[in-house]
Design a protein around this motif. Structure first.
Motif, PDB file in Angstrom:
ATOM      1  N   MET A   1       0.842  -1.194   0.000  1.00 34.16           N
ATOM      2  CA  MET A   1       0.000   0.000   0.000  1.00 34.16           C
ATOM      3  C   MET A   1       0.881   1.249   0.000  1.00 34.16           C
ATOM      4  N   THR A   2       0.546   2.165  -0.881  1.00 38.03           N
ATOM      5  CA  THR A   2       1.293   3.423  -0.967  1.00 38.03           C
ATOM      6  C   THR A   2       0.310   4.567  -1.158  1.00 38.03           C
ATOM      7  N   ASP A   3       0.850   5.759  -1.327  1.00 35.72           N
ATOM      8  CA  ASP A   3       0.045   6.950  -1.628  1.00 35.72           C
ATOM      9  C   ASP A   3      -0.964   7.277  -0.524  1.00 35.72           C
ATOM     10  N   LEU A   4      -0.628   6.981   0.726  1.00 30.19           N
ATOM     11  CA  LEU A   4      -1.492   7.343   1.836  1.00 30.19           C
ATOM     12  C   LEU A   4      -1.054   8.685   2.412  1.00 30.19           C
ATOM     13  N   LEU A   5      -2.029   9.418   2.958  1.00 28.25           N
ATOM     14  CA  LEU A   5      -1.760  10.755   3.498  1.00 28.25           C
ATOM     15  C   LEU A   5      -1.710  10.708   5.025  1.00 28.25           C
ATOM     16  N   CYS A   6      -0.868  11.531   5.602  1.00 26.69           N
ATOM     17  CA  CYS A   6      -0.904  11.750   7.041  1.00 26.69           C
ATOM     18  C   CYS A   6      -1.165  13.231   7.291  1.00 26.69           C
ATOM     19  N   ILE A   7      -1.785  13.542   8.413  1.00 26.73           N
ATOM     20  CA  ILE A   7      -2.155  14.919   8.734  1.00 26.73           C
ATOM     21  C   ILE A   7      -1.020  15.549   9.537  1.00 26.73           C
ATOM     22  N   PRO A   8      -0.447  16.637   9.059  1.00 27.30           N
ATOM     23  CA  PRO A   8       0.688  17.245   9.773  1.00 27.30           C
ATOM     24  C   PRO A   8       0.270  17.807  11.132  1.00 27.30           C
ATOM     25  N   GLN A   9       1.226  17.831  12.051  1.00 28.14           N
ATOM     26  CA  GLN A   9       0.987  18.324  13.409  1.00 28.14           C
ATOM     27  C   GLN A   9       0.802  19.844  13.429  1.00 28.14           C
ATOM     28  N   LYS A  10      -0.081  20.292  14.295  1.00 31.82           N
ATOM     29  CA  LYS A  10      -0.178  21.734  14.557  1.00 31.82           C
ATOM     30  C   LYS A  10       0.985  22.168  15.434  1.00 31.82           C
ATOM     31  N   ARG A  11       1.409  23.399  15.254  1.00 26.12           N
ATOM     32  CA  ARG A  11       2.494  23.945  16.071  1.00 26.12           C
ATOM     33  C   ARG A  11       1.920  24.948  17.059  1.00 26.12           C
ATOM     34  N   THR A  12       2.586  25.063  18.200  1.00 25.95           N
ATOM     35  CA  THR A  12       2.125  25.974  19.233  1.00 25.95           C
ATOM     36  C   THR A  12       3.304  26.728  19.824  1.00 25.95           C
ATOM     37  N   THR A  13       3.008  27.885  20.361  1.00 27.20           N
ATOM     38  CA  THR A  13       4.041  28.688  21.024  1.00 27.20           C
ATOM     39  C   THR A  13       4.036  28.392  22.522  1.00 27.20           C
ATOM     40  N   ASP A  14       5.083  28.837  23.193  1.00 25.13           N
ATOM     41  CA  ASP A  14       5.190  28.635  24.638  1.00 25.13           C
ATOM     42  C   ASP A  14       4.055  29.377  25.343  1.00 25.13           C
ATOM     43  N   ALA A  15       3.226  28.640  26.068  1.00 23.93           N
ATOM     44  CA  ALA A  15       2.068  29.243  26.732  1.00 23.93           C
ATOM     45  C   ALA A  15       2.398  29.754  28.125  1.00 23.93           C
ATOM     46  N   ARG A  16       3.642  29.562  28.592  1.00 22.50           N
ATOM     47  CA  ARG A  16       3.999  29.918  29.971  1.00 22.50           C
ATOM     48  C   ARG A  16       2.915  29.406  30.923  1.00 22.50           C
ATOM     49  N   LEU A  17       2.612  28.110  30.737  1.00 24.89           N
ATOM     50  CA  LEU A  17       1.455  27.540  31.409  1.00 24.89           C
ATOM     51  C   LEU A  17       1.586  27.578  32.932  1.00 24.89           C
ATOM     52  N   LYS A  18       2.782  27.347  33.428  1.00 27.80           N
ATOM     53  CA  LYS A  18       2.964  27.368  34.879  1.00 27.80           C
ATOM     54  C   LYS A  18       2.628  28.742  35.451  1.00 27.80           C
ATOM     55  N   ASP A  19       3.135  29.786  34.800  1.00 28.25           N
ATOM     56  CA  ASP A  19       2.879  31.139  35.292  1.00 28.25           C
ATOM     57  C   ASP A  19       1.396  31.496  35.189  1.00 28.25           C
ATOM     58  N   GLN A  20       0.796  31.138  34.043  1.00 27.69           N
ATOM     59  CA  GLN A  20      -0.616  31.479  33.858  1.00 27.69           C
ATOM     60  C   GLN A  20      -1.520  30.728  34.839  1.00 27.69           C
ATOM     61  N   LEU A  21      -1.198  29.459  35.068  1.00 33.08           N
ATOM     62  CA  LEU A  21      -1.988  28.691  36.038  1.00 33.08           C
ATOM     63  C   LEU A  21      -1.799  29.227  37.452  1.00 33.08           C
ATOM     64  N   ALA A  22      -0.568  29.602  37.775  1.00 32.73           N
ATOM     65  CA  ALA A  22      -0.303  30.164  39.107  1.00 32.73           C
ATOM     66  C   ALA A  22      -1.115  31.443  39.313  1.00 32.73           C
ATOM     67  N   ASN A  23      -1.163  32.280  38.289  1.00 29.73           N
ATOM     68  CA  ASN A  23      -1.952  33.513  38.392  1.00 29.73           C
ATOM     69  C   ASN A  23      -3.438  33.197  38.550  1.00 29.73           C
ATOM     70  N   ALA A  24      -3.899  32.172  37.823  1.00 31.06           N
ATOM     71  CA  ALA A  24      -5.309  31.784  37.919  1.00 31.06           C
ATOM     72  C   ALA A  24      -5.644  31.281  39.322  1.00 31.06           C
ATOM     73  N   ILE A  25      -4.716  30.515  39.919  1.00 29.43           N
ATOM     74  CA  ILE A  25      -4.939  30.026  41.289  1.00 29.43           C
ATOM     75  C   ILE A  25      -5.035  31.195  42.254  1.00 29.43           C
ATOM     76  N   GLU A  26      -4.116  32.144  42.120  1.00 28.86           N
ATOM     77  CA  GLU A  26      -4.097  33.284  43.038  1.00 28.86           C
ATOM     78  C   GLU A  26      -5.355  34.139  42.906  1.00 28.86           C
ATOM     79  N   SER A  27      -5.894  34.231  41.693  1.00 28.45           N
ATOM     80  CA  SER A  27      -7.027  35.133  41.463  1.00 28.45           C
ATOM     81  C   SER A  27      -8.387  34.473  41.676  1.00 28.45           C
ATOM     82  N   THR A  28      -8.455  33.144  41.643  1.00 28.01           N
ATOM     83  CA  THR A  28      -9.761  32.479  41.734  1.00 28.01           C
ATOM     84  C   THR A  28      -9.886  31.576  42.945  1.00 28.01           C
ATOM     85  N   SER A  29      -8.878  31.547  43.809  1.00 25.22           N
ATOM     86  CA  SER A  29      -8.943  30.655  44.961  1.00 25.22           C
ATOM     87  C   SER A  29      -8.294  31.337  46.158  1.00 25.22           C
TER      88      SER A  29
END
Length: 647
Positions: free
Chosen positions: A1-29
């Motif tokens: 079997m040949t000629d099959l397609l794969c779906i390329p990965q989406k790319r993302t930027t650094d979300a600074r998730l730790k900092d954003q989650l920490a801010n969310a904890i401080e502001s909502t709890s």
């Protein structure tokens, strides 16, 4: 079997998730972010690992674990607390789209999981029978991810893809999964009729993906050309295998037609494997045509029955391949919804205490107050300040001032009309009635005099009411209503008992409100949430309210006490006969009378202010009309005098 397609990965930027989650904890709890440092590090590590575009089974596991973490985070935080940015690889130029949304992040993770499965499917293709099964399964998993995104496209403002792109991706994955099943059937030597049906379904999936791909915002043109070639290729396979099956049934004329159609569709395909397949069809077609011409002599039909497709794959629901169990994160963090629930239950508790304890006690007291002897001071009887009394006196003076202003306006209107009439009469005497042919003033100013008369009548009526108000104000005992109320206690034992009971109830009501403030549901909600993870606390709240059962019983007892006291008060009133004049009763009557007069004065003041405001407006309007009338008549007189003098 040949000629099959794969779906390329989406790319993302650094979300600074730790900092954003920490801010969310401080502001909502009420908790601090440092308490959850381990969980924050874990989620930040997973977010960083899934940002790597290189596909692998390890990355797939990280994506799935990160997805589970996001589901846990969604239970703890509002959706719009953290910003994420993703770029679409199917677009030639993409700066990325951003949104403050956990749902947006989850759908993009589902996209990359679907992409990973499509890539891993191709990487597992080693030609073995087991590899075909794995590929078929992975393509169905991939289709399931894209199908899940389609169902949740409206969950966020920035869609992961447009609807047509989503349907195109689902059908591409299903087509390739069905293609694996078809190829496995060939390897296993199944009948041509079954292989034709399987191929027919492959071609239909490719046709569907092509239909949506052409309307898609993401699917590139070269992909559409590839999908069109695949659809035509598998249509050719369908007719080829169908022809072989018809030949096995000695239906040689239909076999020739089916092979001809196979060759026709194959010529529309640009797949590399077309050349070998074309030779195979042509050889089979020449052979059967020769045999039919010399041996079978069957008529070649212009039409053959279509092949029914045999779908063997579907988009797997994500629950079938996304793990459900993971190490809980932020287990000790109270989500904002729990705190909101606590606030809501606190309000309901306060309302419950008021409705079933405080208000009933105050109502019982009110019944007793209303049944006390008339010389007893009513609870709502209050004196006023000297400053307040002075303000009413100033308002009375304002009525007189407004009245005088309107009288001045009326006089001005009357003077303008009289002057206009006198001027008209003088000019008639000067030029003669024959030469002075202007309409006499008496014929044109009648309407204005009628309105003027109405104003005078209204003003007189207002002044009469003002005089009555002044009279009421003069009658008021001003010293009485502005002095502190000093009322001697009654010598009646029953009245004293009523006073003690009502004061005791008022004190009890305040104590219950204070007890309610201290006895909150929050500690029990926290314990229950940590124990079960559930956010429904209605049953817990109803059980919590039982704490006030003793207070409700107290209210019931006070109702019986009220009946007894009311009966005694009624008996005392019936037995007292003709009441002698009591200084306390006279004091209350005088105070009530003066306060009642003051209420009447206040009402008249308000009505008077509105009356003079309206009358002043009417006077202004009439003054404007009269001035306009006088100006018009003045211009008319000037014009006539000019004409007469010129002659």
């Amino acid at each position: 079997m040949t000629d099959l397609l794969c779906i390329p990965q989406k790319r993302t930027t650094d979300a600074r998730l730790k900092d954003q989650l920490a801010n969310a904890i401080e502001s909502t709890s009420y908790q601090t972010a440092s308490f959850f440092d381990a969980e924050l590090n874990k989620i930040a590590y997973l977010r960083e690992s899934i940002s790597d575009p290189e596909p692998s089974k390890t990355k797939l596991r990280d994506l799935q674990e990160y997805l589970l973490c996001l589901e846990e985070i969604s239970k703890k935080f509002p959706n719009d607390q953290i910003q994420f940015t993703w770029s679409n690889p199917l677009l030639q130029k993409s700066d990325g789209t951003s949104e403050y949304s956990l749902k947006f992040e989850r759908l993009n993770i589902f996209y990359n999981i679907g992409s990973q499965y499509s890539i891993l499917a191709l990487e597992s293709n080693d030609g073995s029978s087991q590899a075909l099964k794995t590929m078929c399964l992975y393509f169905q998993y991939s289709a399931g991810c894209f199908q899940y995104i389609i169902r949740h496209l409206n969950d966020c403002e920035e869609p992961v893809f447009d609807l047509n792109s989503g349907h195109a991706l689902v059908n591409i994955m299903l087509a390739q999964a069905q293609e694996c099943f078809w190829f496995k059937a060939i390897q296993d030597g199944h009948k041509d009729s079954l292989i034709a049906k399987l191929a027919k379904q492959v071609s239909e999936y490719y046709e569907e993906s092509l239909k949506f791909g052409r309307k898609s915002q993401l699917i590139r043109n070269d992909w559409c050309l590839h999908l069109e070639s695949k659809a035509n290729y598998f249509t050719a396979v369908t007719y080829f295998r169908n022809g072989l099956s018809l030949g096995g049934k000695r239906n040689y004329g239909a076999q020739i037609k089916s092979l001809e159609m196979a060759l026709e569709y194959l010529r529309k395909s640009d797949l590399p494997s077309r050349a070998d397949f074309s030779v195979k069809i042509e050889e089979s077609l020449k052979e059967i045509q020769r045999d039919n011409d010399f041996i079978y002599l069957q008529t070649v039909p212009s039409y053959i029955d279509p092949v029914k497709p045999a779908p063997m794959v579907n988009a797997s629901p994500v629950e079938a391949f996304i793990p459900k169990d993971s190490t809980p994160i932020f287990k000790d963090l109270l989500p904002i919804g729990v705190l909101d629930a606590c606030s809501a239950y606190n309000e309901r508790q306060e309302e419950y205490v008021k409705q079933y304890v405080v208000n009933p006690l105050l109502s019982l007291n009110k019944l007793l107050y209303e049944s006390l002897p008339k010389f007893e001071l009513p609870p709502n009887l209050k004196n006023i300040s000297e400053h307040e009394l002075e303000s009413y006196e100033l308002s009375l003076n304002d009525l007189k001032f407004n009245s005088n202003n309107i009288e001045v306006q009326i006089s001005e209107i009357d003077q303008i009309l009289r002057q206009e009439s006198e001027t008209d009469s003088n000019l008639r005497l000067k030029y003669g009635t024959i030469n002075w042919d202007s309409v006499p003033s008496a014929n044109v100013n009648t309407a204005y005099y009628e309105k003027l008369q109405k104003l005078r009548e209204y003003l007189n009526q207002g002044r009469k009411v003002d005089e009555e108000t002044f009279s009421l104000f003069r009658v008021i005992d001003k010293k009485l209503i502005t002095s502190p109320i000093k009322f001697p206690e009654s010598n009646s034992p029953l009245v004293k008992q009523v006073g003690n009971v009502t004061r005791s109830r008022e004190k009890y009501a305040k104590e219950v409100e204070s007890k309610s403030t201290e006895h909150r549901l929050l500690p029990r909600i926290i314990s229950e949430y940590k124990r079960t993870g559930e956010t429904e606390f209605e049953a817990l709240f109803l059980d919590h309210l039982k704490f006030f059962d003793i207070d409700i019983k107290y209210v019931q007892h006070q109702r019986e006490e009220n009946k007894r006291l009311l009966n005694q008060l009624q008996s005392q009133e019936d037995d007292s006969g003709t009441k002698r004049l009591d200084p306390a009763a006279l004091y209350v009557e005088d105070l009530q009378y003066s306060l009642k007069l003051l209420e009447d004065v206040k009402g008249n003041l308000g009505d008077g202010a509105n009356f003079y405001r309206s009358l002043h407006k009417s006077a202004n309007e009439l003054l404007y009309e009269v001035q306009k009338f006088e100006n018009a008549r003045s211009l008319e007189r000037s014009s006539m005098e000019s004409k007469l003098n010129s002659h």
